[in-house]
Motif scaffolding. Structure first.
Motif, short mmCIF file in Angstrom:
data_model
loop_
_atom_site.label_atom_id
_atom_site.label_comp_id
_atom_site.label_asym_id
_atom_site.label_seq_id
_atom_site.Cartn_x
_atom_site.Cartn_y
_atom_site.Cartn_z
N ARG A 73 0.91 -1.42 0.04
CA ARG A 73 -0.03 -0.03 -0.11
C ARG A 73 0.82 1.17 0.05
N ASP A 74 2.16 1.07 0.03
CA ASP A 74 3.08 2.07 0.04
C ASP A 74 3.40 2.45 -1.35
N LEU A 75 3.29 1.60 -2.26
CA LEU A 75 3.48 1.89 -3.62
C LEU A 75 2.65 2.88 -4.03
N PRO A 76 3.20 3.42 -5.43
CA PRO A 76 2.01 4.44 -6.07
C PRO A 76 0.90 3.93 -6.27
N SER A 77 -0.37 4.55 -6.04
CA SER A 77 -1.64 3.89 -5.96
C SER A 77 -2.18 3.12 -7.15
N MET A 78 -1.59 3.52 -8.32
CA MET A 78 -2.29 2.75 -9.60
C MET A 78 -1.50 1.40 -9.73
N THR A 90 1.28 2.09 -16.73
CA THR A 90 2.20 1.56 -17.97
C THR A 90 2.93 2.90 -18.44
N PHE A 91 2.12 4.10 -18.34
CA PHE A 91 2.83 5.41 -18.97
C PHE A 91 3.99 5.67 -17.95
N ALA A 112 8.03 5.33 -18.70
CA ALA A 112 8.73 6.72 -18.55
C ALA A 112 9.85 6.32 -17.91
N ALA A 113 9.94 5.63 -16.58
CA ALA A 113 11.08 5.42 -15.82
C ALA A 113 12.00 4.19 -16.34
N GLN A 114 11.64 3.46 -17.36
CA GLN A 114 12.43 2.63 -18.13
C GLN A 114 13.15 3.49 -19.12
N ARG A 115 12.89 4.50 -19.40
CA ARG A 115 13.51 5.33 -20.51
C ARG A 115 14.69 6.10 -19.86
N SER A 116 14.89 5.90 -18.47
CA SER A 116 16.07 6.60 -17.85
C SER A 116 17.33 5.99 -18.52
N HIS A 117 17.23 5.01 -18.83
CA HIS A 117 18.49 4.22 -19.51
C HIS A 117 18.86 4.80 -20.59
#
Length: 464
Positions: free
Chosen positions: A176-181, A192-193, A197-202
Motif C-alpha cells: 500500500r506504500d507503492l504508487p496507488s495505480m 504503463t505510462f 517513462a521510468a525505464q527510459r531513464s536508461h
C-alpha cells in the motif's frame, strides 16, 4: 555562444514550479533558456500573474506547443504525449533561431522528448521532480509485474500490508506504500505510462532528481548503481535563494512567480497576528479533489481542534459541486480560521506562526515543508503521494499519517496531536532536516556540488 537549454515540463503546477527553478539557476549561470509549456498552461500563467508575467528576457524565453488535448483530462494528455507531441515539438525546435545544446525533459514527457532528441542528435536529460523513493517505485513497476506481485489477487487489508524486501534501497516497503495505480489500477494507462517513462531513464545521458543525498541516501545510492550520472539537486529553492536579489533584477529572469493560480498574499498579514507555531496550514495541492461531505468533515475537524488554521480551498476542489461551507461554519470559527483559494505556499510554510501542515503529500509540498522545518499530517490521495507519505511518517520521522476517510474526529485528534507535545518531537526532527537541507545546498554541499557538475557538463556539450 551561450549554451541553450530547452525545458519541457509535464503540464502540472508542481512540476512546472520545480523545473522553472532549475531553469532560473541555469540562466543565472549564463545559459540561454527556452521553456516550453502547453498553450493552456501558458494562458493560466497569464491569468494568474498578469499579461507580462512571462516576459522574461532575451535569454529566457517561454514558448508554447498546441494542446493536442485538454490537460485537465489525464488520459487524453497521456495519449497526446505518446502520439501527437513529437511532431509538434520537432516543429517548434526547428523554428528556434539557435539550436539547443541539450533538452531537459520531465521524466513523464520522455515518450516524445527522448525520440525528438534522438532524431535531432541532441543530448537529453530527464528531470524527476519527485522523491527518489517515488522514482524507485516507478522504476520497479516492471519487476513488480514480472515477479507476479501485481496485478494483486485481492486488495484486502492483509494483502496491502504485505512487505516487499527486494526493492533496492527501500526497507520494508508495503504494497500500500507503492504508487496507488500499482494496486488500484494495475496495468492501466497511468501505470504503463509511468512504468515506461521510468525505464527510459536508461536512454538518456543524465537523470536529475529533486532530492538531497542526506534525505534519501540508500535509495540514491541504489539508483546511481542502476543508472549512470544521477544528480540530486534539492531543495531547489535553497539554491535559488543564493542568487543575489540585485543580480536577479539585472538578469530580468525573475518572472512573476511560479504559480498557475492567483495567489492571495493577504493570508500572510493574518499570520502576522498569531503566536509562533500556533497555526496549522491545510492544503491538498493543485489537483486533489474531495467530496462535499469530506470538505464539511474536514472543516469541522479543524474547527473542533480549537487551533488556528489557514485552509486553502481551490474553487475546483469539490467533485461536481461548488466548494461552499455551511453558513454556521463561518460563524463558529470566527477569527480562528482563514480560508483562501491559493497562497504563496513557501512563504506560508516559512512563517514563524505556522507549526504544522495538513497535506496530500505531493513532493513539492513535502520538500517545501522539510525545507521550512514544518511537521506534517499526511493524507495521500493518489500516485507518488503514497510512498511520500510512507517516508514522511516512517523514515524521516516528521509526520502523522491520516488513514481512512476525512472524518471530523480523525482530523480533530490528529491536529491536536501534531500541534501538541507529540508534534514538538516531530517539529524538532523537521528542524534537523531543514538544517541538513541547508548544508546540502551550501557551498561544497552535495546538492550544490551536483548542480555545479551539471553546469560544467552542459557547458562542455556546448563547446563540442
Amino acid at each position: 555562444m551561450k549554451p541553450h537549454v530547452i525545458f519541457v515540463p509535464y503540464p502540472v503546477q508542481s512540476v512546472i514550479k520545480s523545473m522553472l527553478k532549475l531553469a532560473e539557476l541555469l540562466h543565472h549561470k549564463g545559459f540561454r533558456i527556452t521553456f516550453v509549456n502547453t498553450e493552456i498552461i501558458h494562458k493560466r500563467f497569464l491569468e494568474s500573474g498578469g499579461p507580462h508575467c512571462l516576459d522574461g528576457s532575451p535569454d529566457f524565453q517561454f514558448k508554447t506547443i498546441p494542446d493536442a488535448s485538454s490537460v485537465d483530462d489525464a488520459l487524453q494528455l497521456w495519449n497526446a504525449v505518446e502520439t501527437k507531441f513529437l511532431d509538434i515539438f520537432l516543429d517548434l525546435v526547428t523554428s528556434l533561431p539557435d539550436p539547443p545544446t541539450c533538452i531537459i525533459s520531465d521524466g513523464l514527457m520522455s515518450a516524445f522528448t527522448v525520440d525528438a532528441a534522438q532524431k535531432m542528435n541532441v543530448p537529453v536529460m530527464l528531470c524527476w521532480p519527485i522523491a527518489a523513493c517515488s522514482y524507485m517505485c516507478f522504476y520497479q513497476m516492471k519487476s513488480l509485474v514480472e515477479k507476479g506481485v501485481i496485478p494483486l489477487k485481492d486488495t484486502s487489508q492483509e494483502t496491502l500490508e504485505k512487505t516487499l524486501d527486494w526493492i533496492p534501497g527501500m526497507k520494508d516497503i508495503r504494497i500500500r506504500d507503492l504508487p496507488s495505480m500499482a494496486w488500484t489500477n494495475p496495468l492501466g494507462k497511468f501505470f504503463t505510462f509511468a512504468m515506461e517513462a521510468a525505464q527510459r531513464s536508461h536512454e538518456v545521458s543524465r537523470n536529475i532528481i529533486h532530492t538531497f543525498d542526506e534525505l534519501e541516501g540508500s535509495i540514491v545510492e541504489a539508483i546511481s548503481s542502476m543508472l549512470s550520472h544521477v544528480y540530486t539537486i534539492g531543495p531547489l529553492q535553497l539554491l535559488v535563494d543564493q542568487i543575489p536579489k540585485e543580480e536577479k533584477e539585472k538578469e530580468q529572469s525573475n518572472f512573476n512567480g511560479y504559480s498557475l493560480f492567483k495567489e492571495e498574499p493577504e493570508c500572510l498579514k493574518w499570520l502576522e497576528s498569531k503566536k509562533p507555531n500556533s497555526v496549522i496550514y491545510v492544503s491538498f495541492g493543485s489537483s486533489a479533489v474531495i467530496s462535499r461531505q469530506d470538505l464539511i468533515e474536514l472543516g469541522w475537524g479543524l474547527a473542533n481542534s480549537n487551533h488556528y488554521f489557514l485552509w486553502i480551498i481551490r474553487s475546483d476542489m469539490v467533485i461536481g459541486e461548488s466548494a461552499v461551507l455551511p453558513p454556521e461554519f463561518a460563524d463558529h470559527i470566527k477569527d480562528r480560521g482563514y480560508i483562501g483559494s491559493w497562497c504563496p505556499q513557501e512563504k506560508v510554510l516559512n512563517h514563524g506562526s505556522v507549526g504544522g501542515f495538513l497535506t496530500h503529500g505531493g513532493w513539492s509540498s513535502t520538500i517545501e515543508s522539510l525545507t521550512a522545518g514544518v511537521p506534517m499530517i499526511c493524507r495521500p490521495f493518489v500516485g507518488d503521494q503514497m510512498p511520500d507519505c510512507r517516508y514522511i511518517c516512517n523514515e524521516w520521522g516528521v509526520g502523522l499519517e491520516m488513514e481512512g476517510n476525512l472524518e471530523r474526529e480523525n482530523v480533530e485528534n490528529l491536529v491536536r496531536e501534531l500541534m501538541g507535545e507529540t508534534g514538538q518531537k516531530l517539529r524538532n526532527k523537521a528542524m534537523e532536516w531543514k538544517a541538513k537541507a541547508q548544508i546540502a545546498t551550501a557551498p561544497n554541499g552535495s546538492s550544490a556540488l551536483n548542480f555545479e557538475k551539471l553546469v560544467e557538463e552542459i557547458a562542455m556539450l556546448s563547446s563540442n
